[in-house]
Design an enzyme around this catalytic site. Structure first.
Site, mmCIF file in Angstrom:
data_model
loop_
_atom_site.group_PDB
_atom_site.id
_atom_site.type_symbol
_atom_site.label_atom_id
_atom_site.label_comp_id
_atom_site.label_asym_id
_atom_site.label_seq_id
_atom_site.Cartn_x
_atom_site.Cartn_y
_atom_site.Cartn_z
ATOM 1 C CB THR A 67 12.375 -38.637 -22.083
ATOM 2 O OG1 THR A 67 11.164 -38.006 -22.845
ATOM 3 C CG2 THR A 67 13.675 -37.795 -22.704
ATOM 4 C CB SER B 93 12.204 -37.014 -15.366
ATOM 5 O OG SER B 93 10.955 -36.129 -15.781
ATOM 6 C CE LYS C 8 6.109 -28.516 -26.854
ATOM 7 N NZ LYS C 8 7.133 -27.963 -25.853
ATOM 8 C CE1 TYR D 205 4.653 -31.825 -26.615
ATOM 9 C CE2 TYR D 205 4.960 -32.520 -29.114
ATOM 10 C CZ TYR D 205 5.492 -31.846 -27.799
ATOM 11 O OH TYR D 205 6.783 -31.909 -27.435
ATOM 12 C CG LEU E 23 15.836 -31.680 -22.459
ATOM 13 C CD1 LEU E 23 17.198 -32.115 -23.045
ATOM 14 C CD2 LEU E 23 15.194 -31.024 -23.810
#
Length: 323
Positions: free
Chosen positions: A240, A62, A209, A205, A64
């Site tokens: 998304t 799904s 990253k 998150y 990207l």
């Protein structure tokens, strides 16, 4: 009464204005034409670089990842589609095969879970069995997070780090020896603007990253002599289901499409940017609007100002949730 000399001066000025316009406009259109031609040639070179290349896409079911699969397949790449949902992967494989125009490469499907370290070595071996080697690895799969640090259980931090950082690192390390042996390969990490700046209520998150950015920056330097390219791509918000599937402080699903995500760029547009970045062998790419891009520079050049802005953002967000 207007004097003849004044009229002559006005006429001369108008003629000069007209002349400048007739000079500037063709020059402007000429520059635009050259720029468009340059972009077209770059895209042709990108397609030539990636035609028949073996490209592995994680998180291909799904968002990207799915759009990246479409773009790279259209360019003639040999795809290995990876994810957890075998049914969705097989449907995508059939869709791509059915949409081919002179394309002969049937995409392979490999299912595994980045959150389960025990599955990655076997998955890497299966990936290598598909075509015998890997040219491009796109580490796209990931999970987002919403919550306050004080309320978040540490198991959530571990889960986000496992999927966003340790999983891609393990897969990269498993496939790296074959690339080193061939003296050829390209590793792509889909990071985030939050790998460069940290914003409130995204701690797990953003931490994952930041770790991703650091690891792949190190990898790029270490692999230069082996002719292995490393690209870190840091998008802003993409429209998304990333926020819908995000994990919250207690580990439950967030289940909502937040405003910024809803207003984000389309996954198809970003996928094309990913394709271009890989084709041009770029090292570090920031795919954001002006304001987030400026925030990166403010964080570096005026950290005190950046911290005040983030504190203000935290107060506003906390207030909006309580009202």
């Amino acid at each position: 009464m207007i004097s003849p000399s004044f009229r002559k001066g006005m006429l001369k000025e108008r003629v000069m204005d007209l002349a400048s316009q007739t000079t500037i406009l063709p020059l402007l259109f000429g520059c635009l034409g050259i720029f468009s031609l340059f972009r077209l040639l770059q895209r042709i070179r990108s397609k030539a670089y990636l035609r028949n290349a073996v490209v592995v896409v994680t998180g291909a079911t799904s968002g990207l990842g799915r759009e990246c699969a479409k773009v790279f397949h259209a360019a003639g790449a040999k795809l290995v589609l990876c994810g957890r949902n075998v049914k969705a992967l097989e449907e995508l494989s059939r869709e791509l095969a059915g949409s081919s125009q002179g394309q002969t490469h049937q995409p392979f499907v490999v299912t595994f879970d980045l959150a389960d370290p025990g599955t990655i070595a076997a998955a890497a071996a299966e990936i290598l069995q598909c075509f015998g080697y890997v040219d491009v690895l796109i580490n796209n799969a990931g999970i987002s997070y919403r919550g306050t640090i004080s309320d978040t259980i540490v198991d959530v931090d571990r889960k986000v780090m496992e999927i966003n950082y340790f999983g891609p690192v393990a897969l990269t390390k498993a496939l790296l020896p074959s690339m080193v042996e061939r003296k050829q390969g390209h590793i792509v990490a889909i990071s985030s603007i939050q790998g460069k700046i940290s914003i409130p209520f995204r701690s797990a998150y953003s931490a994952s990253k930041h770790a991703t950015q650091a690891f792949f920056d190190c990898l790029r330097a270490e692999m230069e002599e082996a002719n292995i390219k490393v690209t870190v791509i840091s998008p802003g918000y993409i429209h998304t289901n990333l926020s819908v599937n995000a994990v919250t402080a207690d580990g439950s699903r967030y289940g909502a499409l937040d405003k910024n995500t809803a207003q984000g760029r389309s996954a198809a547009e970003v996928a094309q940017d990913v394709f271009d970045a890989v084709g041009k062998k770029k090292k570090d790419v920031l795919l954001t609007d002006f304001v987030p891009s400026m925030a990166v520079y403010i964080r570096t050049l005026a950290p005190g100002l950046f911290f005040r802005i983030m504190a203000s953002r935290a107060r506003k967000e906390r207030k909006s949730k309580s009202s």
